[in-house]
Motif scaffolding. Sequence first.
Motif, mmCIF file in Angstrom:
data_model
loop_
_atom_site.group_PDB
_atom_site.id
_atom_site.type_symbol
_atom_site.label_atom_id
_atom_site.label_comp_id
_atom_site.label_asym_id
_atom_site.label_seq_id
_atom_site.Cartn_x
_atom_site.Cartn_y
_atom_site.Cartn_z
ATOM 1 N N THR A 1 0.905 -1.261 -0.039
ATOM 2 C CA THR A 1 0.060 0.255 -0.029
ATOM 3 C C THR A 1 1.024 1.303 0.037
ATOM 4 O OG1 THR A 1 -0.121 -0.050 2.211
ATOM 5 C CG2 THR A 1 -1.798 -1.247 1.475
ATOM 6 N N MET A 2 0.159 2.353 -0.160
ATOM 7 C CA MET A 2 1.013 3.737 -0.100
ATOM 8 C C MET A 2 1.775 3.910 1.292
ATOM 9 S SD MET A 2 0.304 5.399 -2.993
ATOM 10 C CE MET A 2 0.655 6.983 -2.529
ATOM 11 N N SER A 3 1.377 2.951 2.319
ATOM 12 C CA SER A 3 2.316 3.368 3.585
ATOM 13 C C SER A 3 3.323 2.614 3.334
ATOM 14 C CB SER A 3 1.605 2.737 4.825
ATOM 15 O OG SER A 3 1.404 1.397 4.683
ATOM 16 N N ASN A 4 3.946 2.054 2.327
ATOM 17 C CA ASN A 4 5.224 1.162 2.350
ATOM 18 C C ASN A 4 5.982 2.230 1.363
ATOM 19 O OD1 ASN A 4 3.053 -0.875 2.560
ATOM 20 N ND2 ASN A 4 5.268 -2.141 2.544
ATOM 21 N N LEU A 5 5.799 3.497 1.032
ATOM 22 C CA LEU A 5 6.765 4.358 0.420
ATOM 23 C C LEU A 5 7.751 4.735 1.344
ATOM 24 C CD1 LEU A 5 4.163 6.456 -1.660
ATOM 25 C CD2 LEU A 5 5.390 4.434 -2.498
ATOM 26 N N TYR A 6 8.879 4.840 0.868
ATOM 27 C CA TYR A 6 10.070 5.215 1.617
ATOM 28 C C TYR A 6 11.196 5.836 0.641
ATOM 29 C CZ TYR A 6 11.528 0.584 0.541
ATOM 30 O OH TYR A 6 11.962 -0.428 0.013
ATOM 31 N N GLU B 1 5.177 16.184 0.060
ATOM 32 C CA GLU B 1 4.783 14.719 -0.597
ATOM 33 C C GLU B 1 5.680 13.846 -1.087
ATOM 34 O OE1 GLU B 1 2.257 16.249 -3.777
ATOM 35 O OE2 GLU B 1 3.703 17.170 -4.884
ATOM 36 N N TRP B 2 5.431 12.661 -1.453
ATOM 37 C CA TRP B 2 6.103 11.828 -2.089
ATOM 38 C C TRP B 2 6.274 12.071 -3.794
ATOM 39 C CZ3 TRP B 2 9.020 8.975 0.660
ATOM 40 C CH2 TRP B 2 8.595 8.603 2.043
ATOM 41 N N ASN B 3 7.644 12.108 -4.366
ATOM 42 C CA ASN B 3 7.940 12.456 -5.452
ATOM 43 C C ASN B 3 8.664 11.074 -6.049
ATOM 44 O OD1 ASN B 3 8.086 15.702 -4.660
ATOM 45 N ND2 ASN B 3 6.558 15.094 -6.212
ATOM 46 N N VAL B 4 8.904 11.316 -7.389
ATOM 47 C CA VAL B 4 9.551 10.213 -7.983
ATOM 48 C C VAL B 4 10.520 10.819 -9.099
ATOM 49 C CG1 VAL B 4 9.681 8.245 -9.740
ATOM 50 C CG2 VAL B 4 7.359 8.695 -8.371
ATOM 51 N N SER C 1 18.492 5.543 1.689
ATOM 52 C CA SER C 1 18.645 6.970 1.982
ATOM 53 C C SER C 1 20.078 7.599 0.920
ATOM 54 C CB SER C 1 19.303 7.363 3.429
ATOM 55 O OG SER C 1 20.078 6.833 3.998
ATOM 56 N N THR C 2 20.892 6.599 0.779
ATOM 57 C CA THR C 2 21.989 6.857 0.015
ATOM 58 C C THR C 2 21.540 6.713 -1.564
ATOM 59 O OG1 THR C 2 23.584 5.971 1.444
ATOM 60 C CG2 THR C 2 24.273 6.183 -0.734
ATOM 61 N N ILE C 3 20.742 5.946 -1.868
ATOM 62 C CA ILE C 3 20.179 5.694 -3.053
ATOM 63 C C ILE C 3 19.164 6.989 -3.559
ATOM 64 C CG2 ILE C 3 18.421 4.390 -4.561
ATOM 65 C CD1 ILE C 3 19.409 1.809 -3.096
ATOM 66 N N ALA C 4 18.287 7.462 -2.532
ATOM 67 C CA ALA C 4 17.723 8.809 -3.026
ATOM 68 C C ALA C 4 18.657 9.876 -3.022
ATOM 69 C CB ALA C 4 16.703 9.011 -1.696
ATOM 70 N N HIS C 5 19.781 9.871 -2.267
ATOM 71 C CA HIS C 5 20.581 11.333 -2.270
ATOM 72 C C HIS C 5 21.331 11.076 -3.744
ATOM 73 C CE1 HIS C 5 23.700 14.092 -1.588
ATOM 74 N NE2 HIS C 5 24.512 13.102 -1.886
ATOM 75 N N ARG C 6 21.747 9.922 -4.211
ATOM 76 C CA ARG C 6 22.477 9.724 -5.369
ATOM 77 C C ARG C 6 21.516 9.993 -6.501
ATOM 78 N NH1 ARG C 6 26.880 6.316 -5.846
ATOM 79 N NH2 ARG C 6 26.231 5.526 -7.685
ATOM 80 N N ALA C 7 20.140 9.992 -6.527
ATOM 81 C CA ALA C 7 19.390 10.211 -7.458
ATOM 82 C C ALA C 7 18.949 11.588 -7.532
ATOM 83 C CB ALA C 7 17.804 9.354 -7.219
ATOM 84 N N ARG C 8 19.025 12.332 -6.203
ATOM 85 C CA ARG C 8 18.750 13.868 -6.351
ATOM 86 C C ARG C 8 19.941 14.475 -7.097
ATOM 87 N NH1 ARG C 8 16.605 12.686 -1.005
ATOM 88 N NH2 ARG C 8 14.544 13.637 -1.148
ATOM 89 N N CYS C 9 21.344 14.058 -6.793
ATOM 90 C CA CYS C 9 22.326 14.508 -7.383
ATOM 91 C C CYS C 9 22.624 14.400 -8.985
ATOM 92 C CB CYS C 9 23.769 13.489 -6.735
ATOM 93 S SG CYS C 9 24.165 14.039 -5.234
#
Length: 135
Positions: A9-14, A39-42, A79-87
């Motif tokens: 479900t949506m509660s599984n987003l992180y 909000e959650w983004n992609v 958290s590192t994957i998200a940071h690398r994506a932002r970079c």
Amino acid sequence: MIIYRRRKTMSNLYEGKIIEVKKGLFVDHPGIIVWNGFEWNVIHNSPKSGKVIMSSLSEFAEGRKIYSSNRYQSNLPTSTIAHRARCRLGKSYSLASYNCQHFVTDACGITPKSHDLHAFAFVCVIGFMGLAFRR
């Protein structure tokens, strides 16, 4: 509407979660979930915009079902994957060398690769071999 494999479900987003939408019979378009403070983004590499962008979940899905992906196995913390994506925001799209699947593998710390391109190349080789043997 958002549907997840294994009834997630949506509660599984992180942050750092990898999701996909089906763009064709054999084509998956992956992205990485991030929280923008509201909000959650992609973050995904968009062929339409020609670069890595951040979109809302609905913009990313474009009316398609969103699936949780387990195709990209990484030893990095999410958290590192998200940071690398932002970079990588703004990095140019290239179908052959840096498409959406290359982007996700890169952000996951894996050698950038595209399973869809590999499958397409295999089908082309088999097709050409079939034509060659028909003569």
